[in-house]
Design a protein around this motif. Sequence first.
Motif, mmCIF file in Angstrom:
data_model
loop_
_atom_site.group_PDB
_atom_site.id
_atom_site.type_symbol
_atom_site.label_atom_id
_atom_site.label_comp_id
_atom_site.label_asym_id
_atom_site.label_seq_id
_atom_site.Cartn_x
_atom_site.Cartn_y
_atom_site.Cartn_z
ATOM 1 N N GLN A 47 0.795 -1.228 0.000
ATOM 2 C CA GLN A 47 0.000 0.000 0.000
ATOM 3 C C GLN A 47 0.828 1.280 0.000
ATOM 4 O O GLN A 47 0.313 2.334 -0.360
ATOM 5 C CB GLN A 47 -0.967 0.010 1.201
ATOM 6 N N CYS A 48 2.080 1.199 0.404
ATOM 7 C CA CYS A 48 2.906 2.417 0.496
ATOM 8 C C CYS A 48 3.097 3.040 -0.882
ATOM 9 O O CYS A 48 3.277 2.353 -1.877
ATOM 10 C CB CYS A 48 4.267 2.098 1.118
ATOM 11 N N ASN A 49 3.107 4.351 -0.891
ATOM 12 C CA ASN A 49 3.204 5.104 -2.130
ATOM 13 C C ASN A 49 4.630 5.317 -2.584
ATOM 14 O O ASN A 49 4.884 5.680 -3.716
ATOM 15 C CB ASN A 49 2.532 6.469 -1.914
ATOM 16 N N GLN A 50 5.559 5.188 -1.685
ATOM 17 C CA GLN A 50 6.971 5.407 -2.050
ATOM 18 C C GLN A 50 7.883 4.434 -1.288
ATOM 19 O O GLN A 50 8.651 4.857 -0.436
ATOM 20 C CB GLN A 50 7.367 6.869 -1.803
ATOM 21 N N VAL A 51 7.773 3.162 -1.638
ATOM 22 C CA VAL A 51 8.571 2.143 -0.936
ATOM 23 C C VAL A 51 10.062 2.427 -1.081
ATOM 24 O O VAL A 51 10.511 2.999 -2.069
ATOM 25 C CB VAL A 51 8.307 0.714 -1.461
ATOM 26 N N PRO A 67 8.164 -0.096 3.728
ATOM 27 C CA PRO A 67 7.263 1.047 3.570
ATOM 28 C C PRO A 67 7.967 2.299 4.071
ATOM 29 O O PRO A 67 8.822 2.217 4.953
ATOM 30 C CB PRO A 67 6.080 0.686 4.471
ATOM 31 N N CYS A 68 7.599 3.479 3.522
ATOM 32 C CA CYS A 68 8.317 4.701 3.908
ATOM 33 C C CYS A 68 7.883 5.217 5.277
ATOM 34 O O CYS A 68 8.613 5.943 5.930
ATOM 35 C CB CYS A 68 8.119 5.776 2.834
ATOM 36 N N HIS A 69 6.690 4.847 5.728
ATOM 37 C CA HIS A 69 6.100 5.341 6.992
ATOM 38 C C HIS A 69 5.804 6.838 6.965
ATOM 39 O O HIS A 69 5.484 7.420 7.998
ATOM 40 C CB HIS A 69 6.994 5.039 8.209
ATOM 41 N N GLN A 70 5.983 7.493 5.808
ATOM 42 C CA GLN A 70 5.824 8.950 5.733
ATOM 43 C C GLN A 70 4.623 9.354 4.894
ATOM 44 O O GLN A 70 4.004 10.385 5.152
ATOM 45 C CB GLN A 70 7.078 9.595 5.096
ATOM 46 N N CYS A 71 4.328 8.559 3.871
ATOM 47 C CA CYS A 71 3.282 8.974 2.934
ATOM 48 C C CYS A 71 1.905 8.868 3.587
ATOM 49 O O CYS A 71 1.736 8.253 4.639
ATOM 50 C CB CYS A 71 3.361 8.163 1.642
ATOM 51 N N LYS A 72 0.930 9.444 2.919
ATOM 52 C CA LYS A 72 -0.441 9.452 3.428
ATOM 53 C C LYS A 72 -0.940 8.015 3.655
ATOM 54 O O LYS A 72 -1.548 7.707 4.677
ATOM 55 C CB LYS A 72 -1.313 10.169 2.392
ATOM 56 N N HIS A 73 -0.658 7.133 2.679
ATOM 57 C CA HIS A 73 -1.106 5.741 2.772
ATOM 58 C C HIS A 73 -0.548 5.081 4.034
ATOM 59 O O HIS A 73 -1.274 4.448 4.797
ATOM 60 C CB HIS A 73 -0.655 4.932 1.555
ATOM 61 N N CYS A 74 0.757 5.215 4.218
ATOM 62 C CA CYS A 74 1.416 4.595 5.370
ATOM 63 C C CYS A 74 0.816 5.122 6.673
ATOM 64 O O CYS A 74 0.523 4.354 7.592
ATOM 65 C CB CYS A 74 2.913 4.907 5.365
ATOM 66 N N LYS A 75 0.640 6.446 6.737
ATOM 67 C CA LYS A 75 0.145 7.053 7.982
ATOM 68 C C LYS A 75 -1.257 6.565 8.311
ATOM 69 O O LYS A 75 -1.556 6.248 9.456
ATOM 70 C CB LYS A 75 0.186 8.577 7.878
#
Length: 322
Positions: A47-51, A67-75
């Motif tokens: 689901q992450c937008n910028q792995v 996962p980046c943990h930063q993008c909207k999806h991750c949050k």
Amino acid sequence: MKSWLAKEQALFSQHITAGNLPHAILISGVKGSGKEELANWLIQVIQCNQVVQDNSPDQSQGNILQPCHQCKHCKLLLKNNYPDHSTVVAEKNLLGVDSVRKVSAFFERTAQIGTIKTVLIPQADIMTVAAANALLKTLEEPSDNSIIVLLSGERDTLLPTIISRCRLFEIRPPSGDILAQHINVSANNTNAFTNLSHLPELSSADVAQEYETFERTFFNYITKGEGRSQIVKMSLASPYGLRWLEKATTHAMRGANGWSNQADSTESFSTLLNKDTLWHIYNKITATINKSKTLSQVNIQFILEKLIVDIDNILIHEKSQE
Ligand SMILES: [Zn+2]
């Protein structure tokens, strides 16, 4: 993340990079093997937008995505608020047909934020037959851009038709000294037969002490017929009662067969025991463990008491043969 999961993480990462992740994924592994951790990581990466590429030094199993943990999806995912993911929660130890129908309804909607919809079924083992049949439909007619992840501790309890429609990923945690290294437990407390199910004893000195007392009492009971009521009491009081009976019997069998090079007192003590008798006891215990997997706590108490009666009978029979 448990270090032995690196192999599966690398494999999933490869599939994601190549764009050929299977539509239905079944992750199996014993309790403590980390299947929930692995599935949560997988869904975050999907689901992450910028792995990002994992830069940790150990890439021996291949590249691992994170996962980046930063993008909207991750949050949103971390807050359990991501609209394109759904985790199916069981009610009262059963996964009924209604829960599975919600999954197909979820897949029929278009994704709201991302492009892929994911569903996680953490306890696929406890699906009712009706639920499993409903799930089959979803698995047979996958909707576009949907990924379903099933977790199972007891793959044998799943319908073969379900298993055959999933790509199976089996977690095989290490055992013995290698496991001890992975979980930072002193090798003094382990032997070649140590496995993940022993984790409660390995990680708590109190539980380890309790087990020792349990084993000593059990050995007394099967060799001298003493302490029977104590064994019943201890087996019922401990959440690990059945497993401890199996562990203690396996320990005694190793001693009786001379398979162990450790000259610990319990094992030399168990040379007093007849190998066939131990084998009968062991078979009774494992049959009871298999039965217990589908039972409630009340019924477990009942079959545990019956098991001790069965062991009594085996021991009485042995005496009469002498
Ligand atoms: Zn992200």
